[in-house]
Design a protein around this motif. Structure first.
Motif, PDB file in Angstrom:
ATOM      1  N   ALA A  37     -33.551 123.350   6.277  1.00 11.26           N
ATOM      2  CA  ALA A  37     -32.899 124.155   7.378  1.00 11.26           C
ATOM      3  C   ALA A  37     -31.496 124.592   6.759  1.00 11.26           C
ATOM      4  N   ALA A  38     -30.740 124.148   5.949  1.00 15.97           N
ATOM      5  CA  ALA A  38     -29.900 124.635   5.538  1.00 15.97           C
ATOM      6  C   ALA A  38     -29.792 125.353   4.194  1.00 15.97           C
ATOM      7  N   GLY A  39     -31.131 125.858   4.113  1.00 11.16           N
ATOM      8  CA  GLY A  39     -31.316 126.617   2.700  1.00 11.16           C
ATOM      9  C   GLY A  39     -31.272 125.940   1.447  1.00 11.16           C
ATOM     10  N   TRP A  40     -31.403 124.628   1.364  1.00 13.56           N
ATOM     11  CA  TRP A  40     -31.315 124.099  -0.012  1.00 13.56           C
ATOM     12  C   TRP A  40     -32.648 123.346  -0.377  1.00 13.56           C
ATOM     13  N   VAL A  41     -33.015 123.045  -1.594  1.00 13.43           N
ATOM     14  CA  VAL A  41     -34.039 122.378  -2.387  1.00 13.43           C
ATOM     15  C   VAL A  41     -33.200 121.464  -3.200  1.00 13.43           C
ATOM     16  N   ARG A  42     -33.609 120.265  -3.166  1.00 12.82           N
ATOM     17  CA  ARG A  42     -33.175 118.973  -3.983  1.00 12.82           C
ATOM     18  C   ARG A  42     -34.240 118.488  -4.781  1.00 12.82           C
ATOM     19  N   PHE A  43     -34.094 118.075  -5.901  1.00 19.52           N
ATOM     20  CA  PHE A  43     -35.313 117.350  -6.689  1.00 19.52           C
ATOM     21  C   PHE A  43     -34.857 116.638  -7.699  1.00 19.52           C
ATOM     22  N   TRP A  44     -35.495 115.463  -8.383  1.00 21.47           N
ATOM     23  CA  TRP A  44     -35.256 114.826  -9.705  1.00 21.47           C
ATOM     24  C   TRP A  44     -36.315 115.342 -10.566  1.00 21.47           C
ATOM     25  N   THR A  45     -35.830 115.391 -11.823  1.00 22.86           N
ATOM     26  CA  THR A  45     -36.562 115.550 -12.920  1.00 22.86           C
ATOM     27  C   THR A  45     -35.884 115.294 -14.223  1.00 22.86           C
ATOM     28  N   ILE A  46     -36.346 115.690 -15.247  1.00 19.72           N
ATOM     29  CA  ILE A  46     -35.671 115.217 -16.688  1.00 19.72           C
ATOM     30  C   ILE A  46     -35.068 116.446 -17.236  1.00 19.72           C
ATOM     31  N   GLN A  47     -34.102 116.340 -18.100  1.00 14.76           N
ATOM     32  CA  GLN A  47     -33.298 117.354 -18.672  1.00 14.76           C
ATOM     33  C   GLN A  47     -34.410 118.036 -19.658  1.00 14.76           C
ATOM     34  N   PRO A  48     -34.561 119.567 -19.606  1.00 13.87           N
ATOM     35  CA  PRO A  48     -35.303 120.347 -20.362  1.00 13.87           C
ATOM     36  C   PRO A  48     -34.457 120.290 -21.774  1.00 13.87           C
ATOM     37  N   ARG A  49     -35.324 120.548 -22.694  1.00 11.91           N
ATOM     38  CA  ARG A  49     -34.984 121.049 -24.200  1.00 11.91           C
ATOM     39  C   ARG A  49     -35.380 122.453 -24.628  1.00 11.91           C
ATOM     40  N   GLY A  58     -42.954 110.267 -14.324  1.00  6.77           N
ATOM     41  CA  GLY A  58     -42.847 109.005 -15.339  1.00  6.77           C
ATOM     42  C   GLY A  58     -42.510 109.444 -16.799  1.00  6.77           C
ATOM     43  N   LEU A  59     -42.219 110.757 -17.069  1.00  3.23           N
ATOM     44  CA  LEU A  59     -42.009 111.233 -18.557  1.00  3.23           C
ATOM     45  C   LEU A  59     -40.483 110.733 -19.129  1.00  3.23           C
ATOM     46  N   VAL A  60     -40.547 110.288 -20.127  1.00  8.48           N
ATOM     47  CA  VAL A  60     -39.125 109.964 -20.631  1.00  8.48           C
ATOM     48  C   VAL A  60     -38.137 110.984 -20.844  1.00  8.48           C
ATOM     49  N   GLY A  61     -36.846 111.097 -20.468  1.00 11.78           N
ATOM     50  CA  GLY A  61     -35.801 111.723 -20.718  1.00 11.78           C
ATOM     51  C   GLY A  61     -34.611 111.539 -19.910  1.00 11.78           C
ATOM     52  N   GLU A  62     -33.671 112.384 -19.909  1.00 18.95           N
ATOM     53  CA  GLU A  62     -32.470 112.283 -19.186  1.00 18.95           C
ATOM     54  C   GLU A  62     -32.738 112.344 -17.852  1.00 18.95           C
ATOM     55  N   PRO A  63     -32.484 111.741 -16.815  1.00 16.18           N
ATOM     56  CA  PRO A  63     -32.661 112.009 -15.468  1.00 16.18           C
ATOM     57  C   PRO A  63     -31.771 113.322 -15.229  1.00 16.18           C
ATOM     58  N   LEU A  64     -32.240 114.373 -14.123  1.00 19.01           N
ATOM     59  CA  LEU A  64     -31.515 115.341 -13.931  1.00 19.01           C
ATOM     60  C   LEU A  64     -31.837 115.410 -12.464  1.00 19.01           C
ATOM     61  N   PHE A  65     -30.730 115.856 -11.646  1.00 22.26           N
ATOM     62  CA  PHE A  65     -30.782 116.065 -10.220  1.00 22.26           C
ATOM     63  C   PHE A  65     -30.519 117.488 -10.053  1.00 22.26           C
ATOM     64  N   VAL A  66     -31.226 118.209  -9.316  1.00 21.81           N
ATOM     65  CA  VAL A  66     -31.019 119.625  -9.277  1.00 21.81           C
ATOM     66  C   VAL A  66     -31.109 119.710  -7.750  1.00 21.81           C
ATOM     67  N   GLU A  67     -29.906 120.813  -7.343  1.00 22.16           N
ATOM     68  CA  GLU A  67     -29.644 121.000  -5.937  1.00 22.16           C
ATOM     69  C   GLU A  67     -29.245 122.465  -6.137  1.00 22.16           C
ATOM     70  N   ALA A  68     -30.234 123.305  -5.297  1.00 21.82           N
ATOM     71  CA  ALA A  68     -30.423 124.535  -5.212  1.00 21.82           C
ATOM     72  C   ALA A  68     -30.137 125.132  -3.731  1.00 21.82           C
ATOM     73  N   SER A  69     -29.298 126.076  -3.640  1.00 24.40           N
ATOM     74  CA  SER A  69     -29.226 126.593  -2.499  1.00 24.40           C
ATOM     75  C   SER A  69     -29.883 128.132  -2.518  1.00 24.40           C
ATOM     76  N   ILE A  70     -30.317 128.732  -1.383  1.00 15.21           N
ATOM     77  CA  ILE A  70     -30.962 129.972  -1.348  1.00 15.21           C
ATOM     78  C   ILE A  70     -30.272 130.561  -0.125  1.00 15.21           C
ATOM     79  N   ALA A  71     -29.883 131.903  -0.469  1.00 14.72           N
ATOM     80  CA  ALA A  71     -29.256 132.536   0.535  1.00 14.72           C
ATOM     81  C   ALA A  71     -29.722 134.018   0.454  1.00 14.72           C
ATOM     82  N   GLY A  72     -29.591 134.902   1.582  1.00 20.38           N
ATOM     83  CA  GLY A  72     -29.494 136.312   1.511  1.00 20.38           C
ATOM     84  C   GLY A  72     -28.205 136.885   1.082  1.00 20.38           C
ATOM     85  N   ARG A  73     -28.205 138.068   0.634  1.00 15.72           N
ATOM     86  CA  ARG A  73     -26.970 138.770   0.248  1.00 15.72           C
ATOM     87  C   ARG A  73     -25.915 138.820   1.291  1.00 15.72           C
ATOM     88  N   ASP A  74     -26.170 138.685   2.783  1.00 13.49           N
ATOM     89  CA  ASP A  74     -25.268 138.447   3.635  1.00 13.49           C
ATOM     90  C   ASP A  74     -24.774 136.903   3.530  1.00 13.49           C
TER      91      ASP A  74
END
Lengths: 290, 290
Positions: free
Chosen positions: B177-189, B121-137
């Motif tokens: 299962a596809a190696g992704w993390v997605r979440f909503w937060t607010i823009q950091p400053r 509930g903190l005030v700020g610009e909404p930020l949608f983060v999509e992060a993929s995690i993979a090995g070197r291969d």
């Protein structure tokens, strides 16, 4: 200033420090960063070792109280304190040598009259101390402030005895017109520095013993003279050659002579053997402008 | 081992350390004493400066709490943390670069489901983060543990807000299962590191600003892979070239792209502009035996 590699980082931090307004602080911080980074590179400090160091330093700070200074104890046991002492008191020809303050000095020790007994009823061999204070020219220094503190018959300082309500074997005297301080106390014993904190962990991990040879601390201050912080060590102590804090100087060792039962110089009658210490302190003139 | 002079003391302390049973600790302590004494000699540290340092270190330890680590902040602002990081992650070809942990990581952050909003509930610009995690291969890493934490719209972490009852802008996710993390937060400053403690005193005394460029912290752990501690920095930030903790790496800067009001990839409808971050993390294989 991005993409720091293991060499570039040191130059970047030092560059950032060049805006330090005080030139002495700038020099100290620049040298500190250079040597600290050199150490980290030299041993290739790992992340886990870094985390251990952070935890160790944090616990060292948190072990400090009004009557315990664990960072001083760490400085003492790593030889830093005696090194700082050596740098500060190079040109001491003719004056009494200094040594470390140690972690048990307490501000505001009780003022006692010349001749007082500061043993507070503690069990031990009675010890009569006679200390003269003079300048380098031999002139007696009257009214000098003389702080004394030392361990008890079991090797503990008063502040290590939470069951004791007040100061013992610790006092502030003022020298008389002839430059003398005299007092009764008990014979100090060799003792281990406190090993229940981080400095003790370091000593155990490095296979070192924690003992200090028996001594009495003195801090002597007189107008126009440099304040002297020193000990008088008991001759014959088993730890004179392996002091845990590296603070022994040959010139500071004295016989605490055994005396038969009888009458002491101040008229006190003793029904048991006692000891006598005579020590002459010579203070340097204060530096100009100090 | 008596009558230590300013050179002899270092050899004496190092000699005493040679009984250290663990050879790695022996090496570290020997190097530490050598470099620490070299520093003291180099600047001819005075007794008053030594006392100031003892007091500074003591207060640094005592400023540490369960949610504040002032010694890490001091290590960060003196470039030690990023140096340790650089030594630990030299051979990173093809993997995401690491950077400092910082003083605001907290063990036991709340576990949140993929797609959650951690803004509390903190005030700020909404930020949608999509992060993929993979090995070197290139193989996606499912079930990786992903800790994220960052500052709010005013530049403060939750643990710096004693009025806030619980975690905010801080969570633990697990990749799908596809190696992704997605979440909503607010823009950091961008924000100043805490300057109300000893590290802040050091920054002021050395004429340095305390700001860090805006970023999101990530800590990524997956079986068979080296745990990665890093940030993603916001492109265009004014402090990218003068980070108070020297932690910026070019490869870790991303556009946090501005998006018009409308429907986000997960179907959320936004009546105001928002931002989107996509970041691909590549983890190294765990070292053999680690």
């Amino acid at each position: 200033m991005r993409d720091m590699d293991e060499r570039g980082i040191t130059a970047s931090v030092i560059e950032r420090l060049q805006a330090t307004p005080d030139p002495r602080l700038r020099r100290i911080m620049t040298s500190l960063v250079r040597h600290l980074h050199d150490f980290v590179r030299d041993v290739e400090l790992t992340e886990a070792e870094w985390a251990t160091a952070i935890d160790f330093l944090t616990r060292t700070g948190q072990a400090c109280t009004g009557t315990r200074q664990e960072f001083i104890l760490l400085s003492d046991t790593l030889g830093v304190s005696i090194l700082v002492d050596a740098l500060a008191h190079r040109a001491g020809s003719g004056v009494t040598e200094s040594t470390v303050l140690g972690p048990f000095y307490v501000e505001g020790a009780p003022e006692r009259a010349n001749g007082a007994d500061i043993s507070a009823g503690l069990v031990g061999e009675p010890l009569f101390v006679e200390a003269s204070i003079a300048g380098r020219d031999g002139a007696a220094l009257a009214g000098a402030t003389v702080d004394v503190w030392h361990s008890d018959d079991e090797g503990f300082y008063d502040v290590q005895r939470p069951d004791r309500p007040g100061p013992a074997l610790r006092a502030r005297f003022h020298s008389d017109a002839a430059g003398w301080v005299r007092f009764w106390t008990i014979q100090p014993r060799s003792y281990p520095v406190p090993v229940d904190g981080p400095a003790g962990e370091m000593l155990r991990a490095t296979g070192r013993h924690a003992f200090r040879p028996a001594h009495v601390h003195f801090r002597l201050a007189a107008p126009g003279h440099a304040t002297l912080v020193t000990h008088i060590f008991v001759a014959g102590d088993a730890y004179l050659d392996s002091d845990a804090v590296f603070a022994v100087k040959h010139s500071l060792i004295r016989d605490f002579t055994e005396q038969p039962p009888g009458t002491a110089p101040d008229g006190r009658v003793l029904g048991r053997p006692w000891r006598r210490l005579e020590a002459a302190f010579v203070l340097a003139e204060a530096a100009l402008g100090a």
